[in-house]
Scaffold this motif. Sequence first.
Motif, PDB file in Angstrom:
ATOM      1  N   SER A 192       0.761 -13.016  -2.486  1.00 22.94           N
ATOM      2  CA  SER A 192       0.756 -11.691  -1.970  1.00 22.94           C
ATOM      3  C   SER A 192      -0.459 -10.669  -2.431  1.00 22.94           C
ATOM      4  N   HIS A 193      -0.474  -9.853  -2.058  1.00 19.22           N
ATOM      5  CA  HIS A 193      -1.693  -8.800  -2.503  1.00 19.22           C
ATOM      6  C   HIS A 193      -0.960  -8.401  -4.000  1.00 19.22           C
ATOM      7  N   GLU A 194       0.251  -8.176  -4.038  1.00 16.78           N
ATOM      8  CA  GLU A 194       0.781  -7.551  -5.445  1.00 16.78           C
ATOM      9  C   GLU A 194       0.501  -8.792  -6.688  1.00 16.78           C
TER      10      GLU A 194
ATOM     11  N   GLU B  16      -3.058  -8.896  -7.608  1.00 15.59           N
ATOM     12  CA  GLU B  16      -3.343  -7.743  -8.232  1.00 15.59           C
ATOM     13  C   GLU B  16      -2.733  -8.012  -9.899  1.00 15.59           C
ATOM     14  N   VAL B  17      -1.637  -8.671  -9.927  1.00 17.29           N
ATOM     15  CA  VAL B  17      -1.089  -8.838 -11.215  1.00 17.29           C
ATOM     16  C   VAL B  17      -1.865  -9.836 -12.118  1.00 17.29           C
TER      17      VAL B  17
END
Lengths: 253, 194
Positions: free
Chosen positions: B85-87, B90-91
């Motif tokens: 996922s995008h999240e 980014e993490v």
Amino acid sequence: MRRRPGISGLQTAAAARDQYRLLGENVAKIRTDLMKEQLVTFRSQLEEFARKHKNDIRKNPAFRSQFHEMCAKVGVDPLASNKGFWAELLGIGDFYYELGVQIVEICLATRSHNGGLINLQELCTLLCQRRKTARDSVSEDDCLRAISKLKALGSGFEVISVGKKKLVRSVPTELNKDHNAILELAQAHGYVTVEEVEKQLLWSSGRAVDTLETLLKEGLSMIDDGHRDGKRRYWFPCVASASAALGTEALKT
Amino acid sequence: MVGYRHHQRKKTGDEMQKVGDFKLPHFFNYPPYFTLQPVRDTREKQVQLWKELILDYCRSQKIFIIGLDEDFPLFTNPVIERTLSHEAREVFLSALVSEGRAEWIDKGHKKCLILWLRIQDWADCILNFVKENGFEDGVMTVEEIRSGIESRGTELAGIDRTVLMRALRLLEQKGKATIFKGTSADDEGVKFSA
């Protein structure tokens, strides 16, 4: 005429009793000596056997396992102490202590991945890789023996049976019946869904979710929300085959 | 021995999935690693594995910039049908940023510069290159360092221009190089002083 009991009669009886006792003691002593002698003979035979097959015992896991079985039958524990005759003769005490240490290391290295629960088979494979020896030189039986010795440390190492598999637990987590049921169910695909648990185990939704959440918190499970059907899967690295290789990577770093 | 090693390599090749000539680690085929884990310890392990994978992959493929919303081979595993996922992207990248192994290029965190070598390491790398080729007290253009014959096959070949300039500026600060405007408008020259 009936003789009345007299002093001499009592003395005779007492003397006879003494004689019997003495005789009895003698017999017992002879028997004990005989037994001792037999034991010495037996022990020396066992020692001779061990000496003769020293290499087999060291190198061949199947032979080692049978030797242990034989020793157990006659009440000899070659692993009881590292200073005893057996250890000196065979050095197998060291062998198992070394295995024990390596098992602890592997369990620690893979803990963050599997939550401290590892498939015995996988542990054995990792152990062989780590020892860089031929694949069959350490058997699952050896692992079990080494783990049973670890128990003496009170470190909470334990082997549990879940379904057909044996799992080695290195964290103090208590697994109850519900947890075991889920682990067993997960052996089919490596994961379960809440729906599957409800259906297969005939549990209420709350019970299924609670149990899965506990396993998740303990680090024994990982969630997977990426499947097309949108259903959350709970994966169990301790039963999945993919984790074997993962463990090796963990050991390298 | 040779035969044995050959056999080993073949075996691992069969087992492991590859992108180009890069061998993907086994966790890449384990679906839950594509979902951010809610439990702290598990998450830490997950982030650690992804960080290592991203750095190793970028180094082997000489990738300097990752666009979060672009197709990137590591973000999707078609074999197990999982995508980060995008999240999650980014993490993992933020974790690299916090360790100084990556930098966000824009404020919106859409593009990330991956420093599989830190600027300092790049500077050392350039110095080695200079020494090996006898360019001490010599002059080179920035473009030559990136794509000249001498740099072919070295870590410097194809280096990101921004990264290279930063490494050169670091050398300039230390008095080991001087950057000056080149003959053409878009190229710059460097004089090394060992």
